[in-house]
Design an enzyme around this catalytic site. Structure first.
Site, PDB file in Angstrom:
ATOM      1  N   ASP A  28       0.461   2.311  11.607  1.00  0.00           N
ATOM      2  CA  ASP A  28      -0.483   3.028  10.744  1.00  0.00           C
ATOM      3  C   ASP A  28      -0.019   2.981   9.283  1.00  0.00           C
ATOM      4  O   ASP A  28       1.176   2.910   9.004  1.00  0.00           O
ATOM      5  CB  ASP A  28      -0.601   4.479  11.221  1.00  0.00           C
ATOM      6  CG  ASP A  28      -1.832   5.175  10.649  1.00  0.00           C
ATOM      7  OD1 ASP A  28      -2.751   4.465  10.173  1.00  0.00           O
ATOM      8  OD2 ASP A  28      -1.872   6.412  10.669  1.00  0.00           O
ATOM      9  N   HIS A  45      -4.061  -4.678   5.805  1.00  0.00           N
ATOM     10  CA  HIS A  45      -4.070  -5.233   7.168  1.00  0.00           C
ATOM     11  C   HIS A  45      -3.434  -6.628   7.163  1.00  0.00           C
ATOM     12  O   HIS A  45      -2.662  -6.970   8.057  1.00  0.00           O
ATOM     13  CB  HIS A  45      -5.496  -5.319   7.717  1.00  0.00           C
ATOM     14  CG  HIS A  45      -6.182  -3.981   7.826  1.00  0.00           C
ATOM     15  ND1 HIS A  45      -5.534  -2.859   8.287  1.00  0.00           N
ATOM     16  CD2 HIS A  45      -7.450  -3.587   7.533  1.00  0.00           C
ATOM     17  CE1 HIS A  45      -6.386  -1.829   8.277  1.00  0.00           C
ATOM     18  NE2 HIS A  45      -7.541  -2.241   7.814  1.00  0.00           N
ATOM     19  N   LEU A 139      10.186 -11.700  26.169  1.00  0.00           N
ATOM     20  CA  LEU A 139       9.605 -10.450  25.666  1.00  0.00           C
ATOM     21  C   LEU A 139       8.154 -10.402  26.121  1.00  0.00           C
ATOM     22  O   LEU A 139       7.448 -11.407  26.042  1.00  0.00           O
ATOM     23  CB  LEU A 139       9.654 -10.430  24.132  1.00  0.00           C
ATOM     24  CG  LEU A 139       8.933  -9.265  23.443  1.00  0.00           C
ATOM     25  CD1 LEU A 139       9.783  -8.003  23.472  1.00  0.00           C
ATOM     26  CD2 LEU A 139       8.584  -9.599  21.993  1.00  0.00           C
TER      27      LEU A 139
HETATM   28  C1  IPE Z   1      -4.481   4.619  15.052  1.00  0.00           C
HETATM   29  O1  IPE Z   1      -4.588   4.598  13.658  1.00  0.00           O
HETATM   30  C2  IPE Z   1      -4.940   3.334  15.629  1.00  0.00           C
HETATM   31  C3  IPE Z   1      -4.226   2.132  15.219  1.00  0.00           C
HETATM   32  C4  IPE Z   1      -3.129   2.053  14.539  1.00  0.00           C
HETATM   33  C5  IPE Z   1      -4.798   0.938  15.714  1.00  0.00           C
HETATM   34  P1  IPE Z   1      -5.736   5.387  12.909  1.00  0.00           P
HETATM   35  O2  IPE Z   1      -5.378   5.345  11.464  1.00  0.00           O
HETATM   36  O3  IPE Z   1      -7.060   4.865  13.279  1.00  0.00           O
HETATM   37  O4  IPE Z   1      -5.545   6.855  13.496  1.00  0.00           O
HETATM   38  P2  IPE Z   1      -6.165   8.259  13.063  1.00  0.00           P
HETATM   39  O5  IPE Z   1      -7.629   8.157  13.227  1.00  0.00           O
HETATM   40  O6  IPE Z   1      -5.760   8.513  11.650  1.00  0.00           O
HETATM   41  O7  IPE Z   1      -5.529   9.225  14.002  1.00  0.00           O
HETATM   42  C1  IPE Z   2      -3.631   1.062  10.618  1.00  0.00           C
HETATM   43  O1  IPE Z   2      -3.716   1.293   9.273  1.00  0.00           O
HETATM   44  C2  IPE Z   2      -4.393  -0.158  11.033  1.00  0.00           C
HETATM   45  C3  IPE Z   2      -5.557   0.109  11.885  1.00  0.00           C
HETATM   46  C4  IPE Z   2      -5.978   1.259  12.299  1.00  0.00           C
HETATM   47  C5  IPE Z   2      -6.300  -1.046  12.307  1.00  0.00           C
HETATM   48  P1  IPE Z   2      -4.909   2.138   8.648  1.00  0.00           P
HETATM   49  O2  IPE Z   2      -6.009   1.216   8.300  1.00  0.00           O
HETATM   50  O3  IPE Z   2      -5.250   3.261   9.548  1.00  0.00           O
HETATM   51  O4  IPE Z   2      -4.235   2.684   7.323  1.00  0.00           O
HETATM   52  P2  IPE Z   2      -4.385   4.122   6.679  1.00  0.00           P
HETATM   53  O5  IPE Z   2      -4.022   5.122   7.725  1.00  0.00           O
HETATM   54  O6  IPE Z   2      -5.824   4.253   6.262  1.00  0.00           O
HETATM   55  O7  IPE Z   2      -3.448   4.104   5.516  1.00  0.00           O
HETATM   56 MG    MG Z   3      -4.623   5.190   9.690  1.00  0.00          MG
END
Ligand code: IPE
Ligand code: IPE
Ligand code: MG
Length: 269
Positions: A28, A45, A139
């Site tokens: 995240d 990303h 792995l």
């Molecule tokens: C959780 O991240 C899912 C992934 C990393 C794929 P999100 O950024 O979507 O989670 P929430 O919604 O903040 O909990």
């Molecule tokens: C996690 O990073 C990646 C996915 C959920 C695909 P985010 O896109 O949730 O990044 P933040 O949380 O908005 O910084």
């Molecule tokens: Mg996020």
């Protein structure tokens, strides 16, 4: 006898230290990483893929045998359409580019999640990569894509009922575990979430029952092998008791599973 107080499929004998066999990560913080640099969220990303490469390599070097990465949750469809579509394209491009290297490095590649909403070309690519790498043993890399822990439990229950339409006696934890999409590996020893949030966000709900949880403010694109080592060191400093007392852990006799005669009797159904 269902409901005995000793009936639990959680790990029996604790492993106190060492390298975690299975690490599961919620990657995240990509969007915030990009925003901090005045870039569009999707640039985060793209940069996050570098961290994926780095963590796979580091896990192999450290002897971790299972790595599970949350790439796209069942809730992530709620994001703007162009971000969702970017993520799908990125997944497809990365897989296309990396599958040879994964295979050469002895990595078994698997994807868990509900793939029914994915582009058939992507699903086909995933299935071919899974078959091609199936015999690799160095792995096991699992990508959770359109994955939700509740979806997983529900599909497992549905399958159990389909396989056992006449069962009246109820099911065991082992039977349910065997139908979960991650039924080919141990439960995660170490769960890591980057990006500062301290929640599970519908990741591996069943399998995280006794995982050690580690949260870091480091944003996923900044997560590297040093950050991984910090998480592993934190894990190694934990005492995994699985319900026992600390004193019992230093006494190997009492760590053993209670014999049937030691078990409490009585119907708890
Ligand atoms: C959780 O991240 C899912 C992934 C990393 C794929 P999100 O950024 O979507 O989670 P929430 O919604 O903040 O909990
Ligand atoms: C996690 O990073 C990646 C996915 C959920 C695909 P985010 O896109 O949730 O990044 P933040 O949380 O908005 O910084
Ligand atoms: Mg996020």
């Amino acid at each position: 006898m269902a409901g005995s107080p000793f009936t639990s499929s959680t790990r029996d004998v604790p492993e106190v230290s060492g390298i975690p066999r299975h690490i599961a990560i919620i990657m995240d913080g990509n969007g915030r990483w990009a925003r901090k640099r005045f870039m569009p969220r999707v640039a985060g990303h793209g940069r996050g893929v570098e961290s994926v490469r780095c963590v796979i390599r580091a896990c192999m070097e450290r002897g971790v045998s299972h790595l599970t990465l949350f790439a796209f949750s069942s809730e992530n469809w709620r994001r703007p359409a162009d971000e969702v579509s970017f993520l799908m394209q990125l997944f497809m491009r990365s897989l296309q580019k990396e599958v040879d290297r994964l295979h050469e490095n002895g990595i078994r590649f698997r994807v868990i999640g509900d793939l029914s909403r994915f582009d058939p070309a992507l699903v086909d690519m995933i299935r071919r990569a899974e078959v091609r790498t199936a015999a690799n043993e160095k792995l096991t890399l699992t990508i959770a894509a359109n994955y939700g822990g509740r979806w997983d439990i529900l599909q497992a229950v549905t399958r159990m009922l389909e396989r056992n339409p006449d069962r009246r006696s109820g099911f065991t934890e082992e039977e349910l575990s065997a139908e979960l999409s991650l039924n080919y590996g141990p439960e995660p020893d170490l769960f890591i979430r980057t990006g500062g949030e301290q929640r599970v966000s519908n990741f591996l709900l069943w399998q995280l029952a006794y995982s050690e949880l580690y949260f870091t403010d480091t944003l996923w694109p900044d997560f590297d092998e040093n950050a991984l080592d910090l998480a592993i060191r934190s894990y190694q400093a934990r005492e995994r008791r699985f319900g026992r007392t600390s004193e019992q852990l230093s006494d190997t006799e009492s760590v053993a599973t209670p014999r049937p005669t030691d078990r409490a009797t009585g119907d708890h159904a």
